[in-house]
Design an enzyme around this catalytic site. Structure first.
Site, PDB file in Angstrom:
ATOM      1  N   CYS A  87       0.949  -1.219  -0.015  1.00 56.27           N
ATOM      2  CA  CYS A  87       0.072   0.028  -0.064  1.00 56.27           C
ATOM      3  C   CYS A  87       0.833   1.259  -0.106  1.00 56.27           C
ATOM      4  O   CYS A  87       1.534   1.547  -0.819  1.00 56.27           O
ATOM      5  CB  CYS A  87      -0.796   0.041   1.005  1.00 56.27           C
ATOM      6  SG  CYS A  87      -2.373   1.044   1.021  1.00 56.27           S
ATOM      7  N   HIS A 204      -3.762  -5.801   1.073  1.00 61.30           N
ATOM      8  CA  HIS A 204      -2.728  -5.731   2.439  1.00 61.30           C
ATOM      9  C   HIS A 204      -2.881  -7.475   2.824  1.00 61.30           C
ATOM     10  O   HIS A 204      -3.833  -7.598   3.332  1.00 61.30           O
ATOM     11  CB  HIS A 204      -3.392  -5.137   3.332  1.00 61.30           C
ATOM     12  CG  HIS A 204      -3.399  -3.616   3.404  1.00 61.30           C
ATOM     13  ND1 HIS A 204      -2.308  -2.817   4.174  1.00 61.30           N
ATOM     14  CD2 HIS A 204      -4.129  -2.715   2.715  1.00 61.30           C
ATOM     15  CE1 HIS A 204      -2.505  -1.758   3.706  1.00 61.30           C
ATOM     16  NE2 HIS A 204      -3.622  -1.235   2.822  1.00 61.30           N
ATOM     17  N   GLU A 206      -1.052  -8.694   4.895  1.00 59.27           N
ATOM     18  CA  GLU A 206      -0.741  -8.700   6.419  1.00 59.27           C
ATOM     19  C   GLU A 206      -2.203  -8.622   7.140  1.00 59.27           C
ATOM     20  O   GLU A 206      -2.247  -9.218   8.340  1.00 59.27           O
ATOM     21  CB  GLU A 206       0.346  -7.663   6.807  1.00 59.27           C
ATOM     22  CG  GLU A 206      -0.479  -6.340   7.156  1.00 59.27           C
ATOM     23  CD  GLU A 206      -0.650  -5.499   5.785  1.00 59.27           C
ATOM     24  OE1 GLU A 206      -0.594  -6.050   4.538  1.00 59.27           O
ATOM     25  OE2 GLU A 206      -0.872  -4.216   5.957  1.00 59.27           O
TER      26      GLU A 206
END
Lengths: 232, 84
Positions: A87, A204, A206
């Site tokens: 990002c 994302h 994560e």
């Protein structure tokens, strides 16, 4: 044990998510590195996390790219070290010149925060070796400026080199204009450099490592990095 | 001291989502003679330099290094009269 450095800028807000995914989900080692540091220390991979470094002033990532630690990240990448920009981290790597292209405001100008799907385009990279060719994975996005652009020759070059690793698609893996959340050229969601050791992606991973967050598909990207460090 | 103005604009080949949205709003307001909107930014710099050429050079370096991203933007530097 493989060790990730998670860079922290003023305005980073996915640093803890990345640390948690690397350390508590994947069982690797991880440490935060403040942007004013001038050394990365003994780490095997670097994560440049999401957020709004320096409030996105001037352009997204434009100021963070000159933080002292970024010189070390560039050197680490140039030595072949694995670097993942997620990002805002992707935007910083673009500004730093580690990856080609630039980011514009989303086509419909809205900040877009939702679950989307990505089609896996290349599996011969340190970031995608645990994925299957064409596999559609569910990963969330959360950005206002993820509209990837580059000069036509650059697009041609990254397409020909197989540097596009992920494209926005639907749940079945179809890449279509409807599945493009931000207007990115060719539905591009993630790319790597020519040498294939630097990844930038707007979604994302994560935030998609545990089922209670809606998806575990993000683990495959971390697992790929761990696989390739193990074989290095 | 010189004052420099740096105008940063998106390259003509790059779509401008913010300009497009503003054009839509202007048309909704009835300004239908306006056919296109492109949005850029203007950055003012106060530069400690002894000549205009020196000020211009400093402003251009700043634009190249940080103020503009030449992948998607063009810039133009204008030096205004010396300010004290």
């Amino acid at each position: 044990m493989a060790k990730f450095a998670v860079i922290v800028f003023p305005g980073s807000n996915c640093d803890h998510d990345a640390y948690h995914a690397a350390k508590h989900v994947m069982g690797a080692d991880a440490e935060f590195v403040w942007h004013k540091e001038t050394a990365l220390g003994d780490v095997d991979a670097v994560i440049v996390p999401g957020g709004f470094s320096y409030g996105d002033y001037l352009r997204t990532g434009a100021i963070a790219r000159f933080s002292p630690i970024m010189q070390e990240v560039v050197k680490f990448a140039n030595r072949g070290g694995l670097v993942m920009g997620i990002c805002n981290g992707f935007q910083i790597l673009l500004e730093a010149g580690l990856l080609p292209g630039a980011m514009l405001a989303n086509e419909r100008l809205k900040f877009s925060c939702k679950q989307i799907y990505l089609k896996t385009e290349q599996i011969d990279t340190p970031f995608t070796n645990a994925l299957k060719q064409d596999q559609a994975i569910q990963i969330p996005i959360a950005h206002g400026e993820g509209n990837y652009t580059a000069p036509q020759e650059t697009i041609k070059e990254i397409e020909n080199n197989g540097q596009v690793l992920f494209r926005y698609c639907d749940a079945l893996g179809n890449v279509s204009p409807e599945a493009n959340p931000n207007g990115s050229v060719n539905n591009i969601a993630g790319i790597c450099n020519k040498e294939r050791n630097v990844l930038g992606m707007m979604p994302h991973p994560e935030r998609a490592c545990e089922m209670h967050l809606g998806s575990e598909d993000g683990r495959l990207i971390f697992q790929s990095v761990l696989n390739s460090l193990e074989h290095a | 001291m010189f004052k420099a103005r740096v105008h940063v604009t998106l390259k003509p080949s790059i779509l401008d989502p913010k300009g497009k949205a503003s054009l839509g709003a202007l048309q909704n307001l009835g300004y239908d003679t306006i056919k296109n909107v492109r949005i850029g930014k203007m950055i003012e710099l106060d530069i400690d330099a002894s000549t205009e050429a020196e000020a211009l050079q400093a402003a251009e370096m700043a634009a190249r290094k940080l103020l503009a991203n030449e992948v998607m933007e063009d810039f133009e530097v204008q030096i205004l009269e010396g300010v004290s």
